[in-house]
Design an enzyme around this catalytic site. Structure first.
Site, short mmCIF file in Angstrom:
data_model
loop_
_atom_site.label_atom_id
_atom_site.label_comp_id
_atom_site.label_asym_id
_atom_site.label_seq_id
_atom_site.Cartn_x
_atom_site.Cartn_y
_atom_site.Cartn_z
N HIS A 25 5.65 -12.76 2.34
CA HIS A 25 5.56 -11.32 2.60
C HIS A 25 4.46 -11.15 3.66
CE1 HIS A 25 6.68 -7.31 1.33
NE2 HIS A 25 5.41 -6.95 1.22
N LYS A 170 10.48 0.05 4.29
CA LYS A 170 9.20 0.08 4.99
C LYS A 170 9.06 -1.26 5.70
CE LYS A 170 4.55 -0.15 3.02
NZ LYS A 170 3.57 0.60 2.24
N LYS A 172 6.80 -3.90 7.84
CA LYS A 172 5.41 -4.26 8.11
C LYS A 172 5.29 -4.66 9.58
CE LYS A 172 3.34 -3.95 4.10
NZ LYS A 172 2.23 -3.02 3.90
N ASP A 201 4.61 0.33 8.37
CA ASP A 201 3.22 0.26 7.91
C ASP A 201 2.47 -0.67 8.85
OD1 ASP A 201 0.84 0.23 6.60
OD2 ASP A 201 1.61 -0.51 4.69
N GLU A 227 2.70 4.56 8.67
CA GLU A 227 1.63 4.41 7.67
C GLU A 227 0.42 3.70 8.28
OE1 GLU A 227 3.13 2.80 4.03
OE2 GLU A 227 1.16 2.21 3.30
N ASP A 252 -3.21 5.37 4.02
CA ASP A 252 -3.15 4.43 2.89
C ASP A 252 -4.54 3.82 2.68
OD1 ASP A 252 -2.70 2.49 1.04
OD2 ASP A 252 -1.33 1.28 2.22
N LYS A 276 -2.33 5.36 -4.73
CA LYS A 276 -2.28 4.05 -5.38
C LYS A 276 -3.30 4.06 -6.50
CE LYS A 276 -0.88 1.44 -1.33
NZ LYS A 276 -1.16 0.33 -0.41
N GLU A 330 7.13 3.44 -3.69
CA GLU A 330 7.44 2.06 -3.30
C GLU A 330 7.09 1.15 -4.48
OE1 GLU A 330 4.90 1.34 0.11
OE2 GLU A 330 3.11 1.28 -1.14
C1 MUC Z 1 0.44 -1.50 1.75
O1 MUC Z 1 -0.38 -1.55 2.64
O2 MUC Z 1 1.12 -0.50 1.67
C2 MUC Z 1 2.65 -1.98 -0.34
C3 MUC Z 1 3.93 -2.36 -0.12
C4 MUC Z 1 3.88 -3.52 0.65
O3 MUC Z 1 4.82 -4.19 1.06
O4 MUC Z 1 2.60 -3.82 0.93
C5 MUC Z 1 1.78 -2.98 0.18
C6 MUC Z 1 0.50 -2.62 0.77
MG MG Z 2 0.13 0.45 3.40
#
Ligand code: MUC
Ligand code: MG
Length: 391
Positions: A25, A170, A172, A201, A227, A252, A276, A330
């Site tokens: 991940h 989402k 990354k 994000d 994000e 976040d 969170k 999420e």
């Molecule tokens: C984040 O920064 O949002 C939440 C879902 C994901 O894939 O990573 C986290 C952390």
């Molecule tokens: Mg995030």
């Protein structure tokens, strides 16, 4: 029923559990191959047992608390402060803990979760009912595409859509150049079209100049939400971005508790809050942050620190008690792990998570599975065969 004031905290126990992820991940600051869960068990004098979880991402690469530090803080500072105290006055007890332990939001959250779980079990009520009452029985759940490969991400998204598990994705980004990231995101959005909401994000990786180039390109590609594009400290710049673009900008990492929520709302530095429980410092503070966001006209999103089943169930209890989660949640953390550690897994289907209905946070641990993945001391112990063990 015993009067609640007669019940005392007897013992507080913490363990570290390492569970492999189903695939690497990739975040801008770290690639996860496993997740470390800090599990807390609190036993009370009436026999009730509460469980909680303090979980972060990537050791110390995401935030200032490591799994090992969370355990040490609870064992050395929080446990001695709460053993013998009234277990049913959770808010008052957590207030005392916060006087003696500054910061350390993840450790605090894990303990508060366990106390609320025990209280809910004592009263025969889900934690959502202790937080004002449940308003949603199911919560929409996004999935994060973070394999690092565009084709693999599209295939993964298609599988999720076919299974009706997720239709919010989402992505990354922030590890590669802005242009490469935009090309990656645009290709995925093109492939999924109107069948899915695509969000990104950046995990704080961009400068304001990067964001001024990247955000309009992402907007044009059909992205719905950006994000944490900038460092959590760049609040002025984040406010400038929120005012400049139509696409929603979500805070976040900038949200380390209630005061950050107030400051960001006052500066107009976000359109959406990622709530969170661990980052907030507990369930109560996550709900307070939601109230700040709501009163400032900021949309709410139920975020995750990629907690396992315990932290995910606890998060679901809080989010289900909020009137409006415009951006969904999420809460997919357990689905990223190869192994189930709950006695009964959380139920996902029809693009949503069913909020557990049993008393407390509504889940129990499978102690044999937990024992299998538990660390001995502080040394990480992912067993090579664990990922294929047939649980
Ligand atoms: C984040 O920064 O949002 C939440 C879902 C994901 O894939 O990573 C986290 C952390
Ligand atoms: Mg995030």
């Amino acid at each position: 029923m015993n009067a609640p004031t007669e019940v005392r905290v007897d013992t507080v126990e913490t363990i570290l559990v390492d569970v492999p992820t189903i695939r690497p991940h990739k975040l801008s600051m770290h690639t996860m191959n496993s997740q470390t869960l800090v599990l807390v068990t609190i036993r009370c004098s009436d026999g009730t047992i509460g469980i909680g979880e303090g979980t972060t991402i990537g050791g110390l690469s995401y935030g200032e608390e490591s799994p090992e530090g969370i355990k040490l803080t609870i064992d050395t500072y929080i446990a001695p402060a709460i053993v013998g105290a009234d277990a049913s006055r959770v808010a008052a007890l957590m207030g005392q803990v916060k006087q003696r332990v500054r910061g350390n939001r993840f450790a605090t959250c894990a303990v508060e979760t366990a106390l609320l779980d025990a209280l809910g079990k004592r009263l025969g009520l889900p934690v959502s009912e202790l937080l004002g009452g449940r308003q949603h029985q199911t919560l929409p759940v996004a999935w994060t595409l973070a394999s690092g490969n565009t084709t693999r991400d599209i295939e993964e998204a298609e599988r999720m859509l076919d299974a009706r598990r997720h239709n919010i994705f989402k992505l990354k980004i922030g590890l590669r150049s802005v242009n490469d990231d935009v090309a990656h995101v645009a290709a995925i959005k093109r492939a999924l079209g109107d069948r899915a909401s695509v969000r990104v994000d950046v995990n704080q990786a961009w400068s304001e100049v990067d964001a001024r180039r990247g955000i309009p390109a992402l907007e044009a590609a059909g992205v719905d939400l950006i994000e944490q594009p900038l460092s959590r400290d760049d609040r002025g710049a984040q406010a400038r971005l929120s005012g400049r673009f139509a696409v929603a900008i979500m805070a976040d990492e900038a949200l380390h508790g209630v005061r950050d929520a107030f400051d960001i709302a006052a500066r107009g530095a976000a359109d959406v809050f990622a709530l969170k429980i661990n980052q907030a410092g507990g369930l109560y503070d996550a709900a307070r942050m939601a109230a700040i966001g709501e009163s400032a006209g900021i949309g709410l999103y139920g975020g995750t620190m990629l907690e396992g089943g315990v932290g995910t169930a606890a998060s679901a209890q809080v989010f289900s008690a909020l009137p409006k989660l415009t951006w969904g949640t999420e809460l997919f953390g357990p689905l990223l792990l190869t192994e189930e550690i709950l006695a009964t897994p959380l139920r996902y289907g029809d693009f949503a998570l069913e909020v557990p209905t049993a008393p407390g946070i509504g889940v129990e641990l499978d102690m044999d599975r937990v024992a299998f993945f538990q660390r001995d001391g502080f040394t990480p112990r992912i067993r090579a065969t664990a990922a294929t063990s047939g649980a």
